[in-house]
Design an enzyme around this catalytic site. Structure first.
Site, mmCIF file in Angstrom:
data_model
loop_
_atom_site.group_PDB
_atom_site.id
_atom_site.type_symbol
_atom_site.label_atom_id
_atom_site.label_comp_id
_atom_site.label_asym_id
_atom_site.label_seq_id
_atom_site.Cartn_x
_atom_site.Cartn_y
_atom_site.Cartn_z
ATOM 1 N N ASN A 33 -10.931 -10.709 11.608
ATOM 2 C CA ASN A 33 -10.203 -9.679 12.344
ATOM 3 C C ASN A 33 -10.904 -9.222 13.617
ATOM 4 O O ASN A 33 -10.289 -8.548 14.443
ATOM 5 C CB ASN A 33 -9.967 -8.461 11.442
ATOM 6 C CG ASN A 33 -11.247 -7.910 10.860
ATOM 7 O OD1 ASN A 33 -11.994 -8.615 10.199
ATOM 8 N ND2 ASN A 33 -11.517 -6.634 11.096
ATOM 9 N N GLN A 62 -4.769 -11.447 8.609
ATOM 10 C CA GLN A 62 -4.694 -11.746 10.041
ATOM 11 C C GLN A 62 -4.129 -13.138 10.330
ATOM 12 O O GLN A 62 -4.035 -13.535 11.501
ATOM 13 C CB GLN A 62 -6.080 -11.623 10.684
ATOM 14 C CG GLN A 62 -6.631 -10.211 10.718
ATOM 15 C CD GLN A 62 -5.861 -9.297 11.651
ATOM 16 O OE1 GLN A 62 -5.066 -9.740 12.473
ATOM 17 N NE2 GLN A 62 -6.090 -7.994 11.523
ATOM 18 N N SER A 78 -0.546 -8.031 4.336
ATOM 19 C CA SER A 78 -0.248 -6.631 4.636
ATOM 20 C C SER A 78 0.843 -6.569 5.697
ATOM 21 O O SER A 78 0.696 -7.131 6.785
ATOM 22 C CB SER A 78 -1.505 -5.909 5.132
ATOM 23 O OG SER A 78 -1.254 -4.539 5.347
ATOM 24 N N CYS A 125 -10.916 -0.396 11.579
ATOM 25 C CA CYS A 125 -11.459 0.242 10.383
ATOM 26 C C CYS A 125 -12.835 0.852 10.616
ATOM 27 O O CYS A 125 -13.257 1.735 9.891
ATOM 28 C CB CYS A 125 -11.533 -0.774 9.237
ATOM 29 S SG CYS A 125 -9.932 -1.412 8.746
#
Length: 376
Positions: A149, A178, A196, A320
């Site tokens: 990511n 990703q 996700s 994050c």
């Protein structure tokens, strides 16, 4: 506004939003209820499960719906480790995983499991020889992310899976958050994948774990036994239906999106490789939607805020950790210097990105960034 932070999250597709609203308005019954209204919701949920299984690309799979990538990774890793610990307590992952993987492995280490963290080369890719050497008779799980990511490095997942199956009885999981919808991925040798929705124009709070049908896990939550007892709690029918919609759209548009993303990345690479103030961090064969670079004489935060004043939105590293001011473990593992890490930023493209966006971004970069270097 030019939004270039799509690896953090993407804009939901109008059709995805519409499907979510429609199900919540018209089919809001509890799928566990035995009356006709509940059975209609249950039918929609099961249909979404089947669609997501087919669209996942994981052969012969079943789908467990979750709240997103973090929960799916936790369920896959802890669920497998606890279920299989009677056969061994050795686990393998990489040094550049997302925190929702690394932190789980650290927790398992504290509980008595042994973890091997595979190193990566400067391009952020593992060595298949290292993987083969790390496998043991007591290895029960290997987890390797598909696309990193932060720098977009793509791991040799298919080849890794063959090595794992030939040299161990370990399960093979990949955090493919990703990868889905961004590149033509191959999940044939995997046992579990994490997805996700909000990474491919779906809704936040919606994700899944796709796994081989005969696979068993220890569930994280005790409760009413929904989703084969693996994820108790009233199921989110609207979330499941909208996730299926976002997966279908991402899958259908992937070939077209790949061409556009490749063109955008090439524009970025051609421009930045000629800039004296910049060092490109993403490898040549990175995923088409992620492009990382550093301006060693500045900090990433200065670059991000300067561009934001012109409504250009990028980020320092992964979303994050950017607000926590953490040193990037990914760039550290790739052996970049402290100075390079300090000035690193990530540009991440969306499936519907236009080359005109990149042209405008390049123009504004030239106006905004060089003046910041005067006197530095």
């Amino acid at each position: 506004m030019i939004y270039l932070d799509n690896s953090a999250t993407t804009k939901p597709h109008p059709e995805v939003i519409s499907s979510y609203i429609k199900v919540n308005e018209q089919f809001y019954g509890n799928p566990s209820s035995i009356h006709a209204f509940g059975e209609k919701a249950s039918s929609l949920f099961q249909k979404a499960q089947q669609q997501c299984s087919e669209l996942s690309g994981l052969p012969d799979s079943k789908v467990i719906f979750t709240s997103g990538g973090t929960e799916s990774n936790n369920l896959a890793i802890k669920g497998s480790a606890y279920f299989l610990q009677g056969k061994g307590k050795h686990l393998i992952t990489t040094a550049i995983e997302h925190p929702s993987v690394l932190e789980v492995f650290k927790k398992l280490e504290n509980e008595g499991f042994e973890v091997t963290y595979l190193p990566v080369d400067p391009a952020g890719v593992i060595s298949l020889d290292d993987l083969k050497a790390a496998l043991r008779k007591d290895t029960i799980l290997v987890s390797i992310m598909y696309v990193n990511n932060e720098i977009g490095s793509i791991q040799p997942i298919h080849e890794a899976g063959k090595i794992i199956k030939a040299n161990s009885n370990a399960r093979f999981h990949s955090d493919a958050v990703q990868a889905y919808g961004k590149l033509k991925a191959d999940y044939e040798t995997l046992d579990m994948i994490t997805l996700s929705a909000h990474k491919f124009n779906g809704l936040k709070g919606s994700g899944l774990l796709a796994m081989k049908k005969d696979m068993k896990l220890i569930p994280e939550m005790a409760g009413g036994g929904q989703q084969e007892g693996l994820r108790s709690g009233t199921v989110n029918t609207a979330g499941a239906v909208s996730l299926a919609k976002s997966m279908r759209l991402a899958s259908e548009h992937q070939p077209e999106a790949d061409q556009t993303l490749q063109a955008c990345q090439q524009m970025l690479r051609s421009f930045f490789e000629k800039r004296e103030e910049v060092k490109v961090l993403s490898p040549e064969n990175a995923a088409p939607h992620i492009f990382s670079l550093t301006v060693p004489k500045l900090t990433g935060e200065v670059i991000v805020h300067a561009l934001a004043q012109r409504e250009i939105f990028i980020t320092t590293s992964s979303a994050c950790s950017s607000k926590m001011n953490k040193r990037s473990h990914v760039l550290t593992a790739c052996a970049f210097s402290d100075r390079d890490i300090r000035g690193a930023v990530r540009i991440s493209l969306g499936a519907d990105q236009q080359t005109e966006d990149i042209q405008e971004f390049i123009r504004i970069w030239q106006e905004v960034i060089p003046p910041l270097l005067k006197g530095v």
